[in-house]
Design a protein around this motif. Structure first.
Motif, PDB file in Angstrom:
ATOM      1  N   ASP A 128       1.854   7.835   8.339  1.00  0.00           N
ATOM      2  CA  ASP A 128       0.603   7.596   7.291  1.00  0.00           C
ATOM      3  C   ASP A 128      -0.455   6.832   7.653  1.00  0.00           C
ATOM      4  O   ASP A 128      -0.197   5.616   8.085  1.00  0.00           O
ATOM      5  N   HIS A 160      -2.816   5.600   5.565  1.00  0.00           N
ATOM      6  CA  HIS A 160      -3.258   4.661   4.476  1.00  0.00           C
ATOM      7  C   HIS A 160      -2.462   3.640   4.542  1.00  0.00           C
ATOM      8  O   HIS A 160      -1.141   3.402   5.138  1.00  0.00           O
ATOM      9  N   SER A 200       0.240   3.316  -1.240  1.00  0.00           N
ATOM     10  CA  SER A 200      -1.187   3.370  -1.704  1.00  0.00           C
ATOM     11  C   SER A 200      -1.459   4.814  -2.005  1.00  0.00           C
ATOM     12  O   SER A 200      -1.423   5.809  -1.109  1.00  0.00           O
ATOM     13  N   SER A 201      -2.012   5.242  -3.206  1.00  0.00           N
ATOM     14  CA  SER A 201      -2.338   6.736  -3.327  1.00  0.00           C
ATOM     15  C   SER A 201      -3.595   6.669  -3.318  1.00  0.00           C
ATOM     16  O   SER A 201      -4.360   7.746  -3.579  1.00  0.00           O
ATOM     17  N   ASP A 202      -4.615   5.490  -3.105  1.00  0.00           N
ATOM     18  CA  ASP A 202      -5.673   5.558  -3.029  1.00  0.00           C
ATOM     19  C   ASP A 202      -6.486   6.024  -1.745  1.00  0.00           C
ATOM     20  O   ASP A 202      -6.142   5.599  -0.671  1.00  0.00           O
TER      21      ASP A 202
END
Length: 137
Positions: free
Chosen positions: A20, A22, A26-28
């Motif tokens: 990932d 990010h 974090s889903s931001d």
């Protein structure tokens, strides 16, 4: 509760190995590392500290954080950068002094300068254009 304790280490390992781009957990979409090409190493990184967003630039093998926080752009702010296409931008971070902005496009956005394989646009000192979420290393 015991099952949760047993599953947590495996979940952490999977998150670490998932590739990932990010920051962890974090889903931001505005957090993570970015580059001007999908094949380049990260050139800048967005992280959050104390509820504020900060940009760090990779210089000489280390990350150097800009001292001033970025702010989450309003619809009006986004309209200044994308007067005809502001509705296609999901969220954005901007440096109040200017010279930097990161824009996340909505799914299916058809912005003129947007790359087909990236949902991000950036305003950098070197110009404006598409940027790519890449692995933070």
């Amino acid at each position: 509760m015991r099952a949760l304790c047993l599953l947590l280490p495996g979940a952490l390992l999977l998150a670490a190995c998932s590739g990932d781009t990010h920051l962890p957990f974090s889903s931001d979409p505005l957090l993570g590392c970015f580059a001007t090409s999908s094949r380049r190493a990260a050139e800048f990184r967005i992280d959050k500290d104390g509820g504020q967003y900060f940009v760090s630039f990779e210089r000489n093998g280390s990350w150097q954080r800009e001292p001033n926080a970025l702010y989450k752009a309003s619809r009006s702010d986004i309209g200044k950068f994308f007067p005809d296409d502001a509705q296609q931008i999901d969220s954005a971070l901007i440096r109040s002094a200017g010279g930097f902005g990161l824009f996340h496009a909505k799914d299916g956005a058809t912005l003129k300068a947007k790359a087909r394989d990236s949902d991000y646009m950036a305003l950098l000192l070197i110009g404006a254009g598409p940027v790519y979420a890449v692995k933070c290393e």
